[in-house]
Design a protein around this motif. Structure first.
Motif, short mmCIF file in Angstrom:
data_model
loop_
_atom_site.label_atom_id
_atom_site.label_comp_id
_atom_site.label_asym_id
_atom_site.label_seq_id
_atom_site.Cartn_x
_atom_site.Cartn_y
_atom_site.Cartn_z
N SER A 43 -40.78 74.51 -53.01
CA SER A 43 -40.85 73.79 -54.29
C SER A 43 -39.54 73.07 -54.60
N GLU A 44 -38.40 73.70 -54.25
CA GLU A 44 -37.10 73.07 -54.52
C GLU A 44 -36.89 71.83 -53.63
N THR A 45 -37.26 71.93 -52.37
CA THR A 45 -37.11 70.79 -51.46
C THR A 45 -38.03 69.65 -51.88
N LYS A 46 -39.20 69.99 -52.35
CA LYS A 46 -40.13 68.95 -52.83
C LYS A 46 -39.49 68.17 -53.96
N ARG A 47 -38.85 68.89 -54.90
CA ARG A 47 -38.17 68.21 -56.01
C ARG A 47 -37.05 67.32 -55.48
N TRP A 48 -36.32 67.84 -54.49
CA TRP A 48 -35.18 67.09 -53.92
C TRP A 48 -35.66 65.84 -53.19
#
Length: 344
Positions: A43-48
């Motif tokens: 989820s964090e990489t998707k945001r990034w």
């Protein structure tokens, strides 16, 4: 019907409609492990990745179908969250680069290389407005906080080799060149992008291994065997999608061209090479010298990281939608791949 038309029709009928994959999963006995941080890094990489973008539809579907977070969690299962998150950012970004370079001409590849490498060599001073440069500087500034000087150097140098080889790949593709097998293997070891990922094994596990150890012929051979397995198996798994696009930068058409083999024989030939690379990885470890307790411990963690990549990449290839769409589990079970029609 004219004899010519009949001949053409029979040739079409004789074209293979499927291939049977070699059973590489059963040949690999390394334990498959996962990081407990997989969902969070995904989820964090998707945001990034999508920061500042309003990407919807196919772009986001492609991200979810790739399942890079699963690959990262299997290849770096012991990494702490910050390191794992960076590894996942890099792998996701590397697939992003891979897709860019697939449709790029030589000049375009060089432009991307120039921005990325300047961002790595000068992360504090180099400024460029391109999104790829901003992303590069962002992850590398995080990496240098804890990565050893040796890991940093190996990461940048091997990523530089990646771009040089991708540039050559683009030239070969544009001129329709099918290289000989030996040349292809040498080039593919760099176009795979595996080598920077091996430097991330050091980073992810907080290792500081001396250069003379990392440059030892046996240690280099272990990294090469792991690279070969990941890369050559990828050529088998990606063959169907690539042949539908008419792409010949793949070991299977190289073998067919050089050895005069039919498609299934070439698949089996490359499969045997993959199995030999796993065997080579196991065998080479018998010849490791000792550098003392601390270095031996760190090196054992690094080699375990290579094994994680071997087993993780094999299983991920069927879990991801990149190669077999939503049929990955069925293909993993039957090993039968129905060939896609060639795009006109």
């Amino acid at each position: 019907m004219s004899p010519a038309a009949s001949s053409s029709s029979s040739k079409q009928d004789m074209s293979p409609t499927k291939i049977v994959l070699p059973d590489l999963v059963s040949h690999c006995n390394f334990p498959l492990r996962h990081s407990r941080h997989r969902k969070q890094i995904t989820s964090e990489t998707k945001r990034w990745l999508f920061k500042g973008d309003n990407l919807i539809g196919r772009a986001r579907d492609k991200f979810h179908g790739l399942k890079a977070g699963l690959l990262t969690s299997m290849c770096y299962p012991d990494a702490a969250y910050p390191q794992l998150r960076l590894c996942n950012d890099f792998l996701t970004y590397l697939f992003h680069l891979d897709n860019l370079s697939d449709d790029m001409d030589n000049r375009g590849t060089r432009n991307v290389a120039n921005v990325v490498l300047n961002s790595l060599y000068h992360p504090r001073s180099y400024q460029s407005p391109e999104r790829i440069g901003k992303m590069t500087r962002d992850y590398y500034r995080r990496m240098i906080l804890t990565a050893s000087p040796g890991a940093q150097r190996r990461f940048i140098e091997t990523f530089d080799f990646f771009f040089q080889s991708v540039t050559q790949q683009a030239l070969d593709r544009a001129s329709g060149v099918i290289p000989d097998l030996e040349s292809y293997i040498a080039l593919r070891r760099d176009t795979s992008g595996c080598k920077p990922c091996w430097a991330l094994i050091e980073y992810a596990n907080n290792l500081d291994i001396p250069d003379e150890v990392m440059d030892h012929p046996v240690v280099r051979s272990l990294g090469e065997a792991a690279n070969d397995l990941v890369t050559w198996s990828n050529d088998i798994f990606s063959y169907n999608v690539e042949q539908s696009k008419g792409d010949t930068h793949n070991m299977i058409p190289v073998v067919m061209h050089q050895e005069g083999m039919d498609l299934q024989s070439a698949v089996e030939f490359v499969g045997d090479m993959c199995k030999q690379s796993i065997d080579r990885f196991v065998e080479e470890q018998r010849y490791l010298p000792s550098w003392g307790p601390k270095i031996d411990r760190d090196l054992a963690i690094y080699i375990d990281g290579l094994a994680n990549w071997i087993v993780g990449s094999l299983h991920w290839s069927f879990d991801s939608e990149r190669y077999f769409g939503k049929d990955g589990r069925q293909v993993k079970s039957t090993r039968v791949v129905n060939l896609l029609p060639r795009r006109r």
